[in-house]
Design an enzyme around this catalytic site. Sequence first.
Site, PDB file in Angstrom:
ATOM      1  N   SER A 150      83.648  14.126 -45.767  1.00  0.00           N
ATOM      2  CA  SER A 150      83.929  15.577 -45.543  1.00  0.00           C
ATOM      3  C   SER A 150      83.183  15.807 -44.468  1.00  0.00           C
ATOM      4  O   SER A 150      82.104  15.517 -43.973  1.00  0.00           O
ATOM      5  CB  SER A 150      83.198  16.248 -46.851  1.00  0.00           C
ATOM      6  OG  SER A 150      83.414  17.678 -46.732  1.00  0.00           O
ATOM      7  N   ASP A 157      71.377  21.089 -43.991  1.00  0.00           N
ATOM      8  CA  ASP A 157      71.273  22.531 -44.319  1.00  0.00           C
ATOM      9  C   ASP A 157      72.409  23.353 -44.741  1.00  0.00           C
ATOM     10  O   ASP A 157      72.331  24.651 -44.622  1.00  0.00           O
ATOM     11  CB  ASP A 157      70.478  23.292 -43.280  1.00  0.00           C
ATOM     12  CG  ASP A 157      71.080  23.344 -41.821  1.00  0.00           C
ATOM     13  OD1 ASP A 157      72.246  22.595 -41.769  1.00  0.00           O
ATOM     14  OD2 ASP A 157      70.862  24.258 -40.888  1.00  0.00           O
ATOM     15  N   HIS A 158      73.773  22.397 -44.743  1.00  0.00           N
ATOM     16  CA  HIS A 158      74.959  23.034 -44.932  1.00  0.00           C
ATOM     17  C   HIS A 158      74.907  23.972 -46.282  1.00  0.00           C
ATOM     18  O   HIS A 158      74.218  23.329 -47.088  1.00  0.00           O
ATOM     19  CB  HIS A 158      75.913  21.869 -45.090  1.00  0.00           C
ATOM     20  CG  HIS A 158      77.433  22.517 -45.044  1.00  0.00           C
ATOM     21  ND1 HIS A 158      77.830  23.086 -45.813  1.00  0.00           N
ATOM     22  CD2 HIS A 158      78.172  22.570 -43.836  1.00  0.00           C
ATOM     23  CE1 HIS A 158      79.289  23.538 -45.470  1.00  0.00           C
ATOM     24  NE2 HIS A 158      79.321  23.140 -44.403  1.00  0.00           N
ATOM     25  N   LYS A 171      77.504  12.261 -49.477  1.00  0.00           N
ATOM     26  CA  LYS A 171      78.584  11.779 -48.869  1.00  0.00           C
ATOM     27  C   LYS A 171      78.031  11.044 -47.707  1.00  0.00           C
ATOM     28  O   LYS A 171      78.860  10.088 -47.357  1.00  0.00           O
ATOM     29  CB  LYS A 171      79.572  12.758 -48.737  1.00  0.00           C
ATOM     30  CG  LYS A 171      80.252  13.464 -49.772  1.00  0.00           C
ATOM     31  CD  LYS A 171      81.290  14.570 -49.408  1.00  0.00           C
ATOM     32  CE  LYS A 171      82.363  14.928 -50.280  1.00  0.00           C
ATOM     33  NZ  LYS A 171      83.244  13.668 -51.213  1.00  0.00           N
TER      34      LYS A 171
END
Length: 263
Positions: A150, A157-158, A171
């Site tokens: 992805s 910090d997404h 991931k």
Amino acid sequence: MRPFKLIGFLAAASLIAAACGQSGEAPAEQAAPQEESKPLVLVAGATGGTGSLVVAELIEQGYPVRAFVRDAAKAAERLGADVEAVVGDLRDPASIAATLDGVNVVINAAGSGVPAADDNMPEHVDFEGARNLADAAAAAGVGHYVLVSSMGATQDDHQLNRLFNNILIWKRKGEEAVAASGIPYTIIRPGGLNDGPGNEQTVIFEQGDLPGLEKAISRADVARVTVAAVKEEDARNKVFEIYARDGEPQTGFSGEFAALGGS
């Protein structure tokens, strides 16, 4: 014609026929070269939204396919009874090895659910599952591992990490496990997935995992890129992001793969 000239003529004709490998017949036409056989591809996550399209694209391109699934009945419903399906679980290393007999390429399109059940958390599927498949594939001598990951995998910090149990962090750990396995790999990081039709926009390839929540792509186009990576040597040992925007769809991705930097 005098007799001795006739005898000489017949002798010459006989020699020519022998040289042609025939008895007075014209040389046979050479057989047309046979198309190179394509490798058997194992697809993990084959009944998912992206995985099922990967299976369909592989079949369209003439690849023999083996679907690695947890539910045989669901596989028959989603993929059709003609697709070979083997039952196992990426979270269970012992169930993987038996699925790899004769396989030369693995595609991992599996992902944890959103929201995920306790036993289907990103840690177990996106990381441990990717690692288990890589370890088993390395032991079996598989030649290529294609992982659908992805965009945002490097961004701790997404917002998706805050919402979904650090899904992108896990991931990335899965990506790292695949890259460390020693198998030639391709790691594809699509943007936001949608169920729109494929092959209607230009697919953009980038590297660097730059922020961009607005960057989206159809699952069908992800499947096209994933299957194209199977045959392209220039796709190997590379990590990249993809998304789509308005423009002419590509007929292939050879140039895009070649332009990418290796990891």
